[in-house]
Design an enzyme around this catalytic site. Structure first.
Site, PDB file in Angstrom:
ATOM      1  N   CYS A 341      40.454  26.166  34.234  1.00 50.20           N
ATOM      2  CA  CYS A 341      40.271  27.272  33.292  1.00 50.20           C
ATOM      3  C   CYS A 341      39.734  26.851  31.921  1.00 50.20           C
ATOM      4  CB  CYS A 341      41.541  28.102  33.164  1.00 50.20           C
ATOM      5  SG  CYS A 341      43.084  27.217  33.145  1.00 50.20           S
ATOM      6  N   ARG A 370      46.676  16.238  39.823  1.00 50.06           N
ATOM      7  CA  ARG A 370      48.003  16.338  39.204  1.00 50.06           C
ATOM      8  C   ARG A 370      48.911  15.277  39.799  1.00 50.06           C
ATOM      9  NH1 ARG A 370      48.487  22.894  39.654  1.00 50.06           N
ATOM     10  NH2 ARG A 370      46.467  23.326  38.669  1.00 50.06           N
ATOM     11  N   GLN A 388      40.733  23.875  44.109  1.00 51.80           N
ATOM     12  CA  GLN A 388      41.156  25.265  43.950  1.00 51.80           C
ATOM     13  C   GLN A 388      39.967  26.202  44.130  1.00 51.80           C
ATOM     14  OE1 GLN A 388      42.927  24.929  39.950  1.00 51.80           O
ATOM     15  NE2 GLN A 388      44.859  25.543  40.873  1.00 51.80           N
ATOM     16  N   ASP A 390      38.990  28.619  42.494  1.00 48.77           N
ATOM     17  CA  ASP A 390      39.334  29.144  41.180  1.00 48.77           C
ATOM     18  C   ASP A 390      38.266  30.110  40.679  1.00 48.77           C
ATOM     19  OD1 ASP A 390      41.348  29.096  39.373  1.00 48.77           O
ATOM     20  OD2 ASP A 390      41.036  27.029  38.730  1.00 48.77           O
ATOM     21  N   HIS A 392      37.648  32.759  36.999  1.00 49.82           N
ATOM     22  CA  HIS A 392      38.167  33.307  35.738  1.00 49.82           C
ATOM     23  C   HIS A 392      37.267  34.450  35.311  1.00 49.82           C
ATOM     24  CE1 HIS A 392      39.914  29.282  36.008  1.00 49.82           C
ATOM     25  NE2 HIS A 392      40.966  29.896  35.506  1.00 49.82           N
ATOM     26  N   LYS A 475      52.056  36.634  35.950  1.00 53.61           N
ATOM     27  CA  LYS A 475      51.221  36.486  37.149  1.00 53.61           C
ATOM     28  C   LYS A 475      51.786  37.292  38.306  1.00 53.61           C
ATOM     29  CE  LYS A 475      53.590  32.236  38.597  1.00 53.61           C
ATOM     30  NZ  LYS A 475      53.425  30.883  39.149  1.00 53.61           N
ATOM     31  N   HIS A 521      42.966  34.937  35.642  1.00 57.19           N
ATOM     32  CA  HIS A 521      42.866  33.742  36.483  1.00 57.19           C
ATOM     33  C   HIS A 521      43.198  34.187  37.910  1.00 57.19           C
ATOM     34  CE1 HIS A 521      43.740  30.963  32.887  1.00 57.19           C
ATOM     35  NE2 HIS A 521      44.049  32.170  32.442  1.00 57.19           N
TER      36      HIS A 521
END
Length: 649
Positions: A341, A370, A388, A390, A392, A475, A521
């Site tokens: 992000c 991570r 991910q 992902d 945004h 979320k 997100h």
């Protein structure tokens, strides 16, 4: 004192009355049948004094499953007693067995022991036998409150119990529970007697566990057990466990040659093999098509970033335990990317934006890193490097609801495409007592309200989980139950007023002034690695045709049919279907068996008759079993398979 029954009736009792006293006041039969109770929604046993004014329900042997946590905890005490008797029978003194903690957990319990000699897996049936004998004794559970001094006098020779007792507040009542000649330090609750406990239990395994989870402490021996209200429930649970072993994605990942984790490359860093790469690419192609239809734009960002980027976003401070250590390059510090992000925010900020440009929807299959402790790594479902799906979205306040609903629709579509129809929706909100959250309270309240309104508008059942929000915003998580009844948190959608604030991004409004966009997100898969791991187990490796890395196997009956098989293979490959010919010297049945073990969904068997008529005999794997068709025109079959592939049937 008085308590209230489920129908609202008030029951007057003596001060210090227990749930058993309440049952006796209603009738002797109920007192005989009662096993446990709830007081203001909390499970309690029949021996613990009730609070004045409590709303209570009594749990009886007609519905023992409502007190599962209680009978599992009680069986843990029975097991602990049985372990003591087991070692006494081997000639050890009664105080030779020391005990750590022993809570009830989902489906069962565990208990930690410091034993005079190790317990072996083959000893567990004998412990079970002693447990059943203790149940047959029908021993009463009794509860007693003691002072801290009395508790230490009782357990002063047990370093684990003594440590727990010393940490308790001086003014807090300490409780012992006793059945027969066995007494333990315990808060409860428990069933009234061992004879009331269900016999549907099984000791599952034993392993080592550090005392209180600290690697500097001694290693104790932990014994796990499971228990259910009925034998049918236990049998179903054990069957699911056997199915889970067969479906284990690590096992199937090796057998189907999907991925490998090489210690020389690094723990938690999976590498995709050719078959797994096909599976991964089919998933990304599916989602890219959906995103394109909804106006997303693809972006690509680097795998590392300047440390200041993550300090500005707050990821460095708020996820310090899971970030890899920074590295220094040319007097600057960089870090492996923990999140996509912040990079997407900077792409948004790379040029001026007008209200007419919004919403901006940026999507990336971005790899992030991570740190996970070695003991927590698990195949594909818990890794250190993962990709991910992902995206945004940057939108105006008046666009937020429509954008959120569109993302919600996309995520539900993704899950249903894979037959994941048993979904519950969890709204993660801020815990006001926790200091990890950033941003203005008004923004948080607005974001939480808008998520709940969107979910209610489409009529989805949801629960609210305070404290489950990300540090920058609330979320909506999608919790999926797979075919084995296990729950997985997969997709997530988050509403974020705070990162736009922290990065000071804006758009020029209709009024010519700068305004702050709102971010959404979202990641329908969550991560490709975890999603594939779950998908392997959900399907048991039997992927539908469109996902299967190896879609069609052509099996010639004899060598003279090989040329025909190769011609069909070429046509199917040219049409885009992943096809292979088994031209080995094995007999036909062995070839079919090999294709079965490889979980290839469609097998085409060709012999003289098929070759003469440009036909195939079809053997297909389906969820209901095998489906066979003979004398199928090849051109018709090709069209059928292509349509199924195109529509992802």
């Amino acid at each position: 004192m008085h308590v209230f029954l489920p129908d609202g009736k008030q029951l007057d009792l003596q001060q210090g009355a227990t749930a058993l006293d309440a049952a006796r006041a209603i009738g002797p039969r109920l007192a005989q049948d009662a096993l446990a109770a709830t007081a203001n929604g909390d499970l309690v046993d029949l021996m613990t004094p009730l609070p004045d004014g409590a709303r209570i329900t009594l749990i009886t042997k007609k519905n023992p499953g409502e007190a599962a946590a209680v009978f599992r905890h009680s069986l843990g005490h029975v097991m602990s007693q049985a372990v003591g008797e087991f070692y006494r029978a081997k000639g050890h003194p009664a105080d030779a067995v020391k005990r750590g903690v022993g809570p009830s957990i989902e489906n069962g319990w565990y208990q930690d022991f410091d034993l005079p000699e190790p317990l072996r897996e083959e000893d567990l049936p004998e412990i079970e036998r002693i447990m059943r004998e203790i149940l047959s004794r029908n021993l009463d559970f009794s509860r007693r409150e003691v002072s801290k001094a009395e508790a230490l006098a009782q357990f002063g020779g047990d370093p684990y119990k003594a440590e727990l007792i010393r940490e308790l507040p001086d003014d807090e009542p300490i409780t012992f529970y006793t059945q027969g000649d066995y007494t333990d330090l315990c808060r409860g609750p428990h069933f009234p007697r061992t004879g009331a406990l269900p016999g549907a239990f099984k000791l599952m395994s034993t392993s080592g566990a550090y005392w209180r989870g600290n690697e500097k402490n001694p290693i104790l021996q932990r014994i796990y057990g499971v228990a259910f209200a009925t034998q049918k429930e236990l049998d179903e649970y054990l069957h699911r466990l056997e199915e889970a072993k067969k479906r284990d994605h690590r096992k199937l990942g090796r057998e189907l040659e999907l991925f490998v984790i090489d210690p020389l490359v690094g723990k938690g860093l999976p590498m995709w093999l050719p078959n797994g790469t096909i599976l991964r690419e089919e998933l990304t192609r599916f989602l890219r098509e959906q995103q394109f239809a909804r106006g997303y734009q693809g972006v690509v960002t680097p795998n590392i970033g300047n440390l200041e980027l993550y300090k500005t976003s707050g990821h460095y401070q708020n996820y310090s335990d899971s970030n890899f250590s920074p590295i220094t390059v040319d007097d600057e510090q960089y870090m492996l990317k923990p999140m996509n992000c912040p990079h997407h925010v900077r792409i948004y900020a790379s040029k001026p934006r007008s209200y007419r440009d919004l919403p901006v929807r940026l999507a990336e299959f971005g790899t992030v890193y991570r740190y996970e402790q070695s003991g927590e790594l698990n195949g594909l479902t818990r890794v250190r490097g993962f990709t991910q799906d992902d995206a945004h979205l940057f939108c105006r306040p008046d666009q937020l609801k429509a954008e959120f609903l569109n993302v919600l629709d996309l995520t539900v579509l993704v899950l249903r495409t894979f037959g994941m129809n048993d979904v519950r929706f969890r709204v993660g909100t801020r815990d006001p007592e926790n200091t990890k959250y950033v941003g203005a309270e008004d923004n948080w309240n607005a974001a939480e309200r808008q998520i709940i309104e969107a979910v209610e508008e489409v009529g989805l059942p949801y629960s609210i989980e305070p404290g489950d929000a990300a540090f920058y915003g609330p979320k909506l998580d999608f919790v999926v139950r797979d075919v084995l009844g296990r729950e997985w948190q997969l997709g997530t959608i988050q509403v974020d007023y705070n990162l736009p604030e922290r990065f000071d991004i804006s758009y020029v409004g209709e009024d010519g002034a700068d305004h702050r966009p709102i971010m959404i997100h979202r990641a329908p898969f969550g991560s490709l690695e975890r999603f594939v791991g779950i998908l392997i187990e959900h399907y048991g490796g039997d992927f539908p045709l469109w996902l299967a890395p190896r879609q069609v196997a052509i099996i010639p009956i004899a060598d003279r049919h090989n040329e025909y098989a190769y011609a069909l293979e070429a046509e199917l490959r040219a049409a885009g279907l992943r096809t292979e010919v088994d031209d080995s010297s094995n007999r036909m049945n062995a070839k079919v068996r090999a294709a079965e073990l490889s979980k290839i969904p469609v097998m085409l068997i060709v012999g003289d008759k098929e070759q003469e008529g440009r036909q195939v005999s079809v053997r297909e794997r389906t969820p209901e079993g095998h489906k066979e068709r003979k004398g199928v025109a090849f051109d018709d079959l090709k069209a059928e398979l292509l349509e199924r592939y195109r529509t992802r049937a």
